[in-house]
Design a protein around this motif. Structure first.
Motif, PDB file in Angstrom:
ATOM      1  N   GLN A   1      53.776  41.665  43.317  1.00 52.06           N
ATOM      2  CA  GLN A   1      52.713  42.503  43.884  1.00 52.06           C
ATOM      3  C   GLN A   1      53.365  43.776  44.441  1.00 52.06           C
ATOM      4  O   GLN A   1      53.903  43.781  45.556  1.00 52.06           O
ATOM      5  CB  GLN A   1      51.972  41.718  44.988  1.00 52.06           C
ATOM      6  CG  GLN A   1      50.944  42.480  45.781  1.00 52.06           C
ATOM      7  CD  GLN A   1      50.028  43.407  44.999  1.00 52.06           C
ATOM      8  OE1 GLN A   1      50.313  44.594  44.887  1.00 52.06           O
ATOM      9  NE2 GLN A   1      48.929  42.884  44.466  1.00 52.06           N
TER      10      GLN A   1
ATOM     11  N   TYR B   1      46.040  38.686  43.321  1.00 55.17           N
ATOM     12  CA  TYR B   1      45.095  39.205  42.324  1.00 55.17           C
ATOM     13  C   TYR B   1      43.750  39.590  42.945  1.00 55.17           C
ATOM     14  O   TYR B   1      43.323  39.000  43.933  1.00 55.17           O
ATOM     15  CB  TYR B   1      44.836  38.143  41.244  1.00 55.17           C
ATOM     16  CG  TYR B   1      46.043  37.948  40.355  1.00 55.17           C
ATOM     17  CD1 TYR B   1      46.270  38.812  39.293  1.00 55.17           C
ATOM     18  CD2 TYR B   1      46.955  36.925  40.599  1.00 55.17           C
ATOM     19  CE1 TYR B   1      47.393  38.657  38.482  1.00 55.17           C
ATOM     20  CE2 TYR B   1      48.080  36.774  39.802  1.00 55.17           C
ATOM     21  CZ  TYR B   1      48.289  37.648  38.740  1.00 55.17           C
ATOM     22  OH  TYR B   1      49.390  37.504  37.950  1.00 55.17           O
ATOM     23  N   TYR B   2      43.090  40.544  42.315  1.00 55.40           N
ATOM     24  CA  TYR B   2      41.694  40.824  42.657  1.00 55.40           C
ATOM     25  C   TYR B   2      40.773  39.984  41.761  1.00 55.40           C
ATOM     26  O   TYR B   2      39.819  39.382  42.234  1.00 55.40           O
ATOM     27  CB  TYR B   2      41.374  42.321  42.488  1.00 55.40           C
ATOM     28  CG  TYR B   2      39.991  42.646  43.015  1.00 55.40           C
ATOM     29  CD1 TYR B   2      39.769  42.801  44.382  1.00 55.40           C
ATOM     30  CD2 TYR B   2      38.898  42.718  42.147  1.00 55.40           C
ATOM     31  CE1 TYR B   2      38.488  43.041  44.868  1.00 55.40           C
ATOM     32  CE2 TYR B   2      37.626  42.961  42.635  1.00 55.40           C
ATOM     33  CZ  TYR B   2      37.426  43.126  43.992  1.00 55.40           C
ATOM     34  OH  TYR B   2      36.159  43.349  44.486  1.00 55.40           O
ATOM     35  N   SER B   3      41.088  39.966  40.474  1.00 58.20           N
ATOM     36  CA  SER B   3      40.343  39.112  39.540  1.00 58.20           C
ATOM     37  C   SER B   3      41.344  38.658  38.474  1.00 58.20           C
ATOM     38  O   SER B   3      42.518  39.055  38.513  1.00 58.20           O
ATOM     39  CB  SER B   3      39.172  39.883  38.918  1.00 58.20           C
ATOM     40  OG  SER B   3      39.658  41.059  38.306  1.00 58.20           O
TER      41      SER B   3
ATOM     42  N   LYS C   1      45.768  42.746  39.321  1.00 59.69           N
ATOM     43  CA  LYS C   1      46.356  42.694  40.676  1.00 59.69           C
ATOM     44  C   LYS C   1      45.497  43.505  41.642  1.00 59.69           C
ATOM     45  O   LYS C   1      44.939  44.551  41.275  1.00 59.69           O
ATOM     46  CB  LYS C   1      47.772  43.266  40.643  1.00 59.69           C
ATOM     47  CG  LYS C   1      48.685  42.486  39.689  1.00 59.69           C
ATOM     48  CD  LYS C   1      49.827  41.812  40.383  1.00 59.69           C
ATOM     49  CE  LYS C   1      50.499  40.803  39.461  1.00 59.69           C
ATOM     50  NZ  LYS C   1      51.818  41.184  39.056  1.00 59.69           N
ATOM     51  N   ALA C   2      45.428  43.047  42.879  1.00 57.33           N
ATOM     52  CA  ALA C   2      44.695  43.798  43.917  1.00 57.33           C
ATOM     53  C   ALA C   2      45.482  45.051  44.274  1.00 57.33           C
ATOM     54  O   ALA C   2      46.711  45.068  44.210  1.00 57.33           O
ATOM     55  CB  ALA C   2      44.499  42.918  45.144  1.00 57.33           C
ATOM     56  N   ASP C   3      44.761  46.084  44.694  1.00 52.84           N
ATOM     57  CA  ASP C   3      45.413  47.342  45.102  1.00 52.84           C
ATOM     58  C   ASP C   3      46.031  47.226  46.484  1.00 52.84           C
ATOM     59  O   ASP C   3      47.011  47.887  46.798  1.00 52.84           O
ATOM     60  CB  ASP C   3      44.387  48.489  45.168  1.00 52.84           C
ATOM     61  CG  ASP C   3      43.830  48.817  43.804  1.00 52.84           C
ATOM     62  OD1 ASP C   3      44.526  48.565  42.803  1.00 52.84           O
ATOM     63  OD2 ASP C   3      42.689  49.330  43.751  1.00 52.84           O
TER      64      ASP C   3
ATOM     65  N   ASN D   1      45.817  44.704  50.487  1.00 54.13           N
ATOM     66  CA  ASN D   1      45.211  43.615  51.264  1.00 54.13           C
ATOM     67  C   ASN D   1      43.795  43.999  51.692  1.00 54.13           C
ATOM     68  O   ASN D   1      42.880  43.172  51.680  1.00 54.13           O
ATOM     69  CB  ASN D   1      46.066  43.338  52.498  1.00 54.13           C
ATOM     70  CG  ASN D   1      47.292  42.494  52.195  1.00 54.13           C
ATOM     71  OD1 ASN D   1      47.184  41.314  51.888  1.00 54.13           O
ATOM     72  ND2 ASN D   1      48.478  43.106  52.271  1.00 54.13           N
TER      73      ASN D   1
ATOM     74  N   GLN E   1      41.618  45.738  50.229  1.00 50.98           N
ATOM     75  CA  GLN E   1      40.631  45.578  49.156  1.00 50.98           C
ATOM     76  C   GLN E   1      40.088  44.145  49.126  1.00 50.98           C
ATOM     77  O   GLN E   1      38.890  43.923  48.895  1.00 50.98           O
ATOM     78  CB  GLN E   1      41.286  45.928  47.810  1.00 50.98           C
ATOM     79  CG  GLN E   1      40.321  45.937  46.651  1.00 50.98           C
ATOM     80  CD  GLN E   1      41.015  46.045  45.306  1.00 50.98           C
ATOM     81  OE1 GLN E   1      42.179  45.655  45.137  1.00 50.98           O
ATOM     82  NE2 GLN E   1      40.303  46.598  44.333  1.00 50.98           N
ATOM     83  N   LEU E   2      40.967  43.183  49.406  1.00 51.54           N
ATOM     84  CA  LEU E   2      40.528  41.782  49.427  1.00 51.54           C
ATOM     85  C   LEU E   2      39.634  41.513  50.635  1.00 51.54           C
ATOM     86  O   LEU E   2      38.676  40.739  50.551  1.00 51.54           O
ATOM     87  CB  LEU E   2      41.751  40.857  49.425  1.00 51.54           C
ATOM     88  CG  LEU E   2      42.622  40.960  48.166  1.00 51.54           C
ATOM     89  CD1 LEU E   2      43.939  40.215  48.349  1.00 51.54           C
ATOM     90  CD2 LEU E   2      41.873  40.436  46.940  1.00 51.54           C
TER      91      LEU E   2
ATOM     92  N   ARG F   1      36.029  42.995  50.058  1.00 48.72           N
ATOM     93  CA  ARG F   1      35.158  42.166  49.217  1.00 48.72           C
ATOM     94  C   ARG F   1      34.500  41.056  50.035  1.00 48.72           C
ATOM     95  O   ARG F   1      33.308  40.773  49.870  1.00 48.72           O
ATOM     96  CB  ARG F   1      35.952  41.568  48.056  1.00 48.72           C
ATOM     97  CG  ARG F   1      35.154  40.523  47.277  1.00 48.72           C
ATOM     98  CD  ARG F   1      35.736  40.199  45.939  1.00 48.72           C
ATOM     99  NE  ARG F   1      37.075  39.641  46.018  1.00 48.72           N
ATOM    100  CZ  ARG F   1      37.812  39.346  44.950  1.00 48.72           C
ATOM    101  NH1 ARG F   1      37.343  39.575  43.733  1.00 48.72           N
ATOM    102  NH2 ARG F   1      39.022  38.837  45.087  1.00 48.72           N
TER     103      ARG F   1
END
Ligand code: KMH
Ligand code: ZN
Length: 271
Positions: A20, A229-231, A235-237, A239, A241-242, A245
């Motif tokens: 990451q 991961y985001y989906s 990968k998520a951009d 923390n 961003q998670l 959501r």
């Protein structure tokens, strides 16, 4: 139903930049990530420190620097890890508790952790609990398997931890309890009725278990420590961003998100 407490587990001890690229490692990066998560709606940050080479460290000084840098930016609850990495000694792991944070984690049993063993003997669980009690630090009981709830109740019987307990059900670690909906229901059904709880679903179980927690009146932990991961395959951009959501989903479902001070009141923290 109480407002939703969101914890951001920013760094962990295991995640690398290869896995990451945006994982925060230095005190400045961790403080900035904490601030971003605070703005997004998190009320607790779960902290793991890294040394100058990016390796996990339980150094009092590094945790102090991180805590001070976060507190200079916002009023989010700072929750250091006493789990550290599997290879840290108990003495190393306990160091951040000396900072007298409002909360710290307290893992309540030994468990396989991927290819390693996360060792928490009865003797050391009690030592950690006792020191937290002496310093007025509220333990978040980390539960990787069912027996750990029982171990926490034994700490209550011995007068080492006060009720109401606050649990973090960490579900989906390879070698420990899987992260299915049934596993979460089983954990909840074995926790005392007056306890509060959060769920940290590992990897792909992060989002479904978070949604369950929103519905069931529990609380949610997300972040790179648990899931990068985001989906699927993406990968998520960051923390934050998670966290964003979870805030969106919770608001859509009519459950408001707690501020840090509201989380303090729900958890009975003394600031
Ligand atoms: N890194 C794991 C071996 C905690 O923070 O208290 C332990 C852990 C638990 O992450
Ligand atoms: Zn941790």
């Amino acid at each position: 139903m109480e407002k939703l407490i969101i914890t951001a587990a920013l760094t962990g001890a295991e995640v690398t930049r290869e896995q990451q690229p945006n994982v925060p490692l230095t005190p400045d990066e961790i403080a900035e990530a904490a601030y971003e998560c605070h703005k997004a709606g998190a009320s607790i940050v779960h902290i793991h420190a890294r040394d100058e080479e990016g390796k996990p460290t339980q150094s009092f000084d590094v945790y102090k620097e991180i805590k001070e840098k976060i507190e200079a930016k916002c009023d989010i609850i700072v929750q250091p890890s006493t789990g550290g990495a599997t290879w840290h000694t108990p003495e190393e792991r306990l160091q951040p508790v000396e900072l007298k944070p409002e909360m710290a984690t307290l893992s309540c049993g030994t468990v396989n952790f991927g290819d390693e063993v996360f060792m928490n003997s009865g003797e050391y669980i009690e030592k950690f609990a006792k020191r937290m009690q002496e310093l007025g630090v509220k333990p978040e009981i980390e539960v990787f398997d069912r027996g750990m709830i029982q171990n926490a109740l034994n700490l209550v019987k011995k007068g080492l931890v006060a009720e109401p307990l606050h649990f973090d059900f960490v579900l989906g670690v390879p070698g420990a309890c899987p992260g299915t909906p049934e596993d979460l229901m089983y954990m909840i059904s074995n926790a005392p009725a007056n306890a509060t709880w959060t769920v940290a679903g590992i990897g792909r179980s992060e989002l479904p278990l978070a949604v369950m927690a929103i519905v069931l009146g529990g609380n949610v932990r997300v972040g790179f420590e648990d899931n990068v991961y985001y989906s699927k395959g993406v990968k998520a951009d960051s923390n934050a961003q998670l966290v964003e959501r979870i805030v969106r989903i919770s608001n859509e479902m009519g459950r408001e998100v707690a501020t840090p001070n509201e989380a303090r009141a729900i958890l009975g923290l003394k600031k």
